[in-house]
Design an enzyme around this catalytic site. Sequence first.
Site, PDB file in Angstrom:
ATOM      1  N   GLU A 151     -20.523  24.034 -31.050  1.00 50.07           N
ATOM      2  CA  GLU A 151     -21.632  24.419 -30.177  1.00 50.07           C
ATOM      3  C   GLU A 151     -21.184  25.363 -29.065  1.00 50.07           C
ATOM      4  OE1 GLU A 151     -20.895  21.356 -31.089  1.00 50.07           O
ATOM      5  OE2 GLU A 151     -22.666  20.402 -31.967  1.00 50.07           O
ATOM      6  N   PHE A 194     -27.411   5.092 -29.781  1.00 50.75           N
ATOM      7  CA  PHE A 194     -26.361   5.933 -30.366  1.00 50.75           C
ATOM      8  C   PHE A 194     -26.506   7.396 -29.906  1.00 50.75           C
ATOM      9  CE2 PHE A 194     -25.092   8.574 -34.143  1.00 50.75           C
ATOM     10  CZ  PHE A 194     -23.738   8.314 -34.095  1.00 50.75           C
ATOM     11  N   GLN A 195     -25.469   7.936 -29.334  1.00 51.18           N
ATOM     12  CA  GLN A 195     -25.389   9.321 -28.841  1.00 51.18           C
ATOM     13  C   GLN A 195     -26.359   9.623 -27.702  1.00 51.18           C
ATOM     14  OE1 GLN A 195     -25.520  12.057 -32.264  1.00 51.18           O
ATOM     15  NE2 GLN A 195     -23.290  12.173 -32.196  1.00 51.18           N
ATOM     16  N   ARG A 247      -6.359  42.954 -10.212  1.00 48.33           N
ATOM     17  CA  ARG A 247      -5.320  42.756 -11.209  1.00 48.33           C
ATOM     18  C   ARG A 247      -5.752  43.369 -12.541  1.00 48.33           C
ATOM     19  NH1 ARG A 247      -2.925  36.918 -12.766  1.00 48.33           N
ATOM     20  NH2 ARG A 247      -1.588  37.634 -14.458  1.00 48.33           N
ATOM     21  N   VAL A 307     -10.321  36.855 -22.460  1.00 48.42           N
ATOM     22  CA  VAL A 307      -9.792  36.606 -21.115  1.00 48.42           C
ATOM     23  C   VAL A 307      -8.277  36.431 -21.195  1.00 48.42           C
ATOM     24  CG1 VAL A 307      -9.763  34.908 -19.246  1.00 48.42           C
ATOM     25  CG2 VAL A 307     -11.927  35.624 -20.256  1.00 48.42           C
ATOM     26  N   PHE A 345      -1.104  35.782 -19.082  1.00 48.72           N
ATOM     27  CA  PHE A 345      -1.725  35.996 -17.764  1.00 48.72           C
ATOM     28  C   PHE A 345      -1.233  34.929 -16.778  1.00 48.72           C
ATOM     29  CE2 PHE A 345      -5.240  36.166 -14.713  1.00 48.72           C
ATOM     30  CZ  PHE A 345      -5.593  37.507 -14.694  1.00 48.72           C
ATOM     31  N   ILE A 346      -1.137  33.701 -17.280  1.00 49.17           N
ATOM     32  CA  ILE A 346      -0.689  32.598 -16.414  1.00 49.17           C
ATOM     33  C   ILE A 346       0.826  32.673 -16.210  1.00 49.17           C
ATOM     34  CG2 ILE A 346      -0.679  30.058 -16.143  1.00 49.17           C
ATOM     35  CD1 ILE A 346      -3.468  31.459 -16.095  1.00 49.17           C
ATOM     36  N   GLU A 349       1.408  34.815 -13.395  1.00 50.59           N
ATOM     37  CA  GLU A 349       1.094  34.144 -12.122  1.00 50.59           C
ATOM     38  C   GLU A 349       2.238  33.232 -11.714  1.00 50.59           C
ATOM     39  OE1 GLU A 349      -3.785  34.085 -12.344  1.00 50.59           O
ATOM     40  OE2 GLU A 349      -2.725  32.181 -12.451  1.00 50.59           O
TER      41      GLU A 349
HETATM   42  P1  FAD Z   1     -22.159  40.616 -10.592  1.00 55.75           P
HETATM   43  O1  FAD Z   1     -21.250  39.629  -9.977  1.00 55.75           O
HETATM   44  O2  FAD Z   1     -23.113  40.141 -11.637  1.00 55.75           O
HETATM   45  O3  FAD Z   1     -22.995  41.306  -9.426  1.00 55.75           O
HETATM   46  C1  FAD Z   1     -24.059  42.196  -9.709  1.00 55.75           C
HETATM   47  C2  FAD Z   1     -24.821  42.476  -8.420  1.00 55.75           C
HETATM   48  O4  FAD Z   1     -25.819  43.458  -8.702  1.00 55.75           O
HETATM   49  C3  FAD Z   1     -25.556  41.261  -7.862  1.00 55.75           C
HETATM   50  O5  FAD Z   1     -25.345  41.172  -6.467  1.00 55.75           O
HETATM   51  C4  FAD Z   1     -27.040  41.542  -8.198  1.00 55.75           C
HETATM   52  O6  FAD Z   1     -27.932  40.996  -7.254  1.00 55.75           O
HETATM   53  C5  FAD Z   1     -27.068  43.048  -8.163  1.00 55.75           C
HETATM   54  N1  FAD Z   1     -28.100  43.680  -8.985  1.00 55.75           N
HETATM   55  C6  FAD Z   1     -28.573  43.265 -10.186  1.00 55.75           C
HETATM   56  N2  FAD Z   1     -29.480  44.148 -10.653  1.00 55.75           N
HETATM   57  C7  FAD Z   1     -29.558  45.148  -9.748  1.00 55.75           C
HETATM   58  C8  FAD Z   1     -30.304  46.351  -9.674  1.00 55.75           C
HETATM   59  N3  FAD Z   1     -31.155  46.709 -10.641  1.00 55.75           N
HETATM   60  N4  FAD Z   1     -30.125  47.153  -8.596  1.00 55.75           N
HETATM   61  C9  FAD Z   1     -29.278  46.794  -7.583  1.00 55.75           C
HETATM   62  N5  FAD Z   1     -28.561  45.651  -7.602  1.00 55.75           N
HETATM   63  C10 FAD Z   1     -28.685  44.847  -8.677  1.00 55.75           C
HETATM   64  N6  FAD Z   1     -12.760  42.502 -11.955  1.00 55.75           N
HETATM   65  C11 FAD Z   1     -12.209  43.443 -11.212  1.00 55.75           C
HETATM   66  O7  FAD Z   1     -12.890  44.423 -10.878  1.00 55.75           O
HETATM   67  N7  FAD Z   1     -10.886  43.341 -10.814  1.00 55.75           N
HETATM   68  C12 FAD Z   1     -10.097  42.292 -11.169  1.00 55.75           C
HETATM   69  O8  FAD Z   1      -8.935  42.230 -10.826  1.00 55.75           O
HETATM   70  C13 FAD Z   1     -10.677  41.291 -12.000  1.00 55.75           C
HETATM   71  N8  FAD Z   1      -9.940  40.225 -12.442  1.00 55.75           N
HETATM   72  C14 FAD Z   1     -10.433  39.501 -13.509  1.00 55.75           C
HETATM   73  C15 FAD Z   1      -9.581  38.659 -14.220  1.00 55.75           C
HETATM   74  C16 FAD Z   1     -10.019  38.042 -15.394  1.00 55.75           C
HETATM   75  C17 FAD Z   1      -9.086  37.182 -16.195  1.00 55.75           C
HETATM   76  C18 FAD Z   1     -11.347  38.239 -15.829  1.00 55.75           C
HETATM   77  C19 FAD Z   1     -11.859  37.625 -17.081  1.00 55.75           C
HETATM   78  C20 FAD Z   1     -12.212  39.032 -15.087  1.00 55.75           C
HETATM   79  C21 FAD Z   1     -11.759  39.690 -13.945  1.00 55.75           C
HETATM   80  N9  FAD Z   1     -12.569  40.576 -13.264  1.00 55.75           N
HETATM   81  C22 FAD Z   1     -12.027  41.463 -12.394  1.00 55.75           C
HETATM   82  C23 FAD Z   1     -13.989  40.656 -13.562  1.00 55.75           C
HETATM   83  C24 FAD Z   1     -14.762  40.331 -12.288  1.00 55.75           C
HETATM   84  O9  FAD Z   1     -14.749  38.977 -12.029  1.00 55.75           O
HETATM   85  C25 FAD Z   1     -16.155  40.905 -12.333  1.00 55.75           C
HETATM   86  O10 FAD Z   1     -15.952  42.261 -12.518  1.00 55.75           O
HETATM   87  C26 FAD Z   1     -16.927  40.549 -11.055  1.00 55.75           C
HETATM   88  O11 FAD Z   1     -17.475  39.293 -11.263  1.00 55.75           O
HETATM   89  C27 FAD Z   1     -17.855  41.510 -10.523  1.00 55.75           C
HETATM   90  O12 FAD Z   1     -18.904  41.863 -11.354  1.00 55.75           O
HETATM   91  P2  FAD Z   1     -20.140  42.683 -10.797  1.00 55.75           P
HETATM   92  O13 FAD Z   1     -20.050  42.785  -9.325  1.00 55.75           O
HETATM   93  O14 FAD Z   1     -20.254  43.950 -11.567  1.00 55.75           O
HETATM   94  O15 FAD Z   1     -21.381  41.818 -11.274  1.00 55.75           O
END
Ligand code: FAD
Length: 577
Positions: free
Chosen positions: A54, A116-117, A258, A387, A472-473, A476
């Site tokens: 799932e 059950f479940q 990173r 990831v 990745f870990i 770290e």
């Molecule tokens: P969101 O967090 O979804 O924010 C989107 C924003 O846009 C919200 O505030 C929302 O309200 C707004 N919004 C939505 N629609 C509209 C619209 N039409 N007009 C105006 N505003 C709008 N990322 C990095 O950049 N650097 C790193 O080092 C990094 N490390 C990571 C490590 C791992 C292992 C993984 C898996 C991911 C990592 N990331 C990293 C990813 C990172 O976490 C995301 O890039 C982060 O969450 C930010 O995404 P975002 O701001 O684009 O989106």
Amino acid sequence: MVTQKINAADAMLKVMADWGIDHIFGLPGGSFDSTMNALHNQKAIMRYIQVRHEEVGALAASGEAKATGKIAATFGSAGPGAVHLLNGLYDAKYDHVPVLALVGQVATGVMNTDYFQEMNENPMFADVAVYNRTVMTAEQLPLVVDQAIQQAYKNSGVAVVTIPTDLGWQPIEDHFEATANLFQMGNYPEPRSTDIQQTLQLIKEAKQPIIYFGQGAKAAGDELVALSDKLSIPMMSSALSKGIVADENPAYMVSAGRVATKPGVDLAEAADLILFVGSNYEFGQYFFKPDAKFIQIDIDPTKLGHRHHVDVGILADAKTALAALLEASEPVSEKTAFYRAAVANKANWDQWTASFEDDPQTPLRVEPVFKEINQMATNDAIFNLDVGNVTIDGVRFLKMKPGQKTTISAWYATMGAALPAAIGTQAAFPNRQVWSISGDGGFTMVMQDLITQVKYQMPIINVVLSNDSFGFIEAEQDDKGQPHSGVAIQGADYGAAATALGAQGFTVRTLDELKAAFAAAQKRQGPVVIDVKIANERPLPVEQLVIDDQTQDPKAVAQFVEKYRAQGLKPFRTFLG
Ligand code: FAD
């Protein structure tokens, strides 16, 4: 009015179909039998896609919703099935995409009897869901599902509907009308002209302005590029937003942190003004100067000022606000020195990374693998990135074009997301080329669902970067100076395993084998797995490097250059110092 009778579960599926949902991922259970029966009856409007866990179904739905922007559906039966859904649902919650989860429950007559479940499912889903209800009568079932879908769209999140199975069997009047045709998302306010003028004034006064965009700007790629060019402002984004602007754009530095490129880190650190568009990027505090001017565009008022002090907050849709800035601004006649330095920095980085693309070392480096992926990718390819170190590699080395898409488990960062998301995106886009790109850690969490790809003959290209480590870990642990603990993983021949599961499998150790496997994958019928044995080398930790031969000890710079085998190329330059 006389209407026909229909089983409540069948009526529910008709509501979902009215909202454009035409398939659902899941695994049957006794407490879900009425909906399984309805899926059998209603196969003309609703395709059942059987997964083997799932969690994979929920991650497939989340990945699909990320790629389409539309609601996707999954289900699990009472107890274990419901619990298994949780991880994928959290992924949808954290990356703000609409997902409908149907959850089985034992029949009403035995609910609350330690049956059950049986479990009390509502509290478990309370945190993950924007809507979380148990249906109480058969007549309610289509209505509750209709409301659930509205809420999932309105709040960009997960809606959970728990269905006692006896209710789904009961015949009800077949007259429920879904609200799909009526539903509209709120109109966002127009940006205030005073804010637009103030923004342009601050940009004019800034020496090193940047545009930082997130996934909220996904409909505004053209406006971002036009504004960058018109006002001479280099761009970067959250990692999640890779693909909104083409990687070949010389003024786009990808991301900081990173999961980043070196020019991206440099740009974030150098900025004295950040035009922050549609992002909630959480690590900016480590890079942006605290006193940099900050202009934020977001549709959510609670996000303004959430991550940084804000000089101008613009509550508006990204596309509309950027269009207003474009309309009200005068072009900068000549590209600024800062812009040109950023472009040169990116070109330098691209040249350096390209120098490894034909490296024959064994175990292989990752750059040759991404060279093959970029060469084989169609203009509308969908990349599902897992990831771990693979997130860094994919964000750095995929050369994305405007018609392509990526999905990443970005904020929740759950390993094993790529293969399920590939199933979800292939189901949504059967005619597009779909990739799952994982490390061996992520792949082995979900590899049983290769059988799902085989069952439906999904021509997914699954690339596994195998280094026998949770790399990745491991990095770290290196950064913390602690001994490697628990990060080495038992390797296996995933190409052979894939063949045994019915896919076409390749295990690759040399450059020639790599090229041969990708050539063979071009002719695939069903799913392919290319297991590439790579060196367990840490991706270059660009976030920790400040490399400038003019301001730093030349010996240290030379050592760095040697370590990363960049002889003959200029080391990267930061704007600092
Ligand atoms: P969101 O967090 O979804 O924010 C989107 C924003 O846009 C919200 O505030 C929302 O309200 C707004 N919004 C939505 N629609 C509209 C619209 N039409 N007009 C105006 N505003 C709008 N990322 C990095 O950049 N650097 C790193 O080092 C990094 N490390 C990571 C490590 C791992 C292992 C993984 C898996 C991911 C990592 N990331 C990293 C990813 C990172 O976490 C995301 O890039 C982060 O969450 C930010 O995404 P975002 O701001 O684009 O989106």
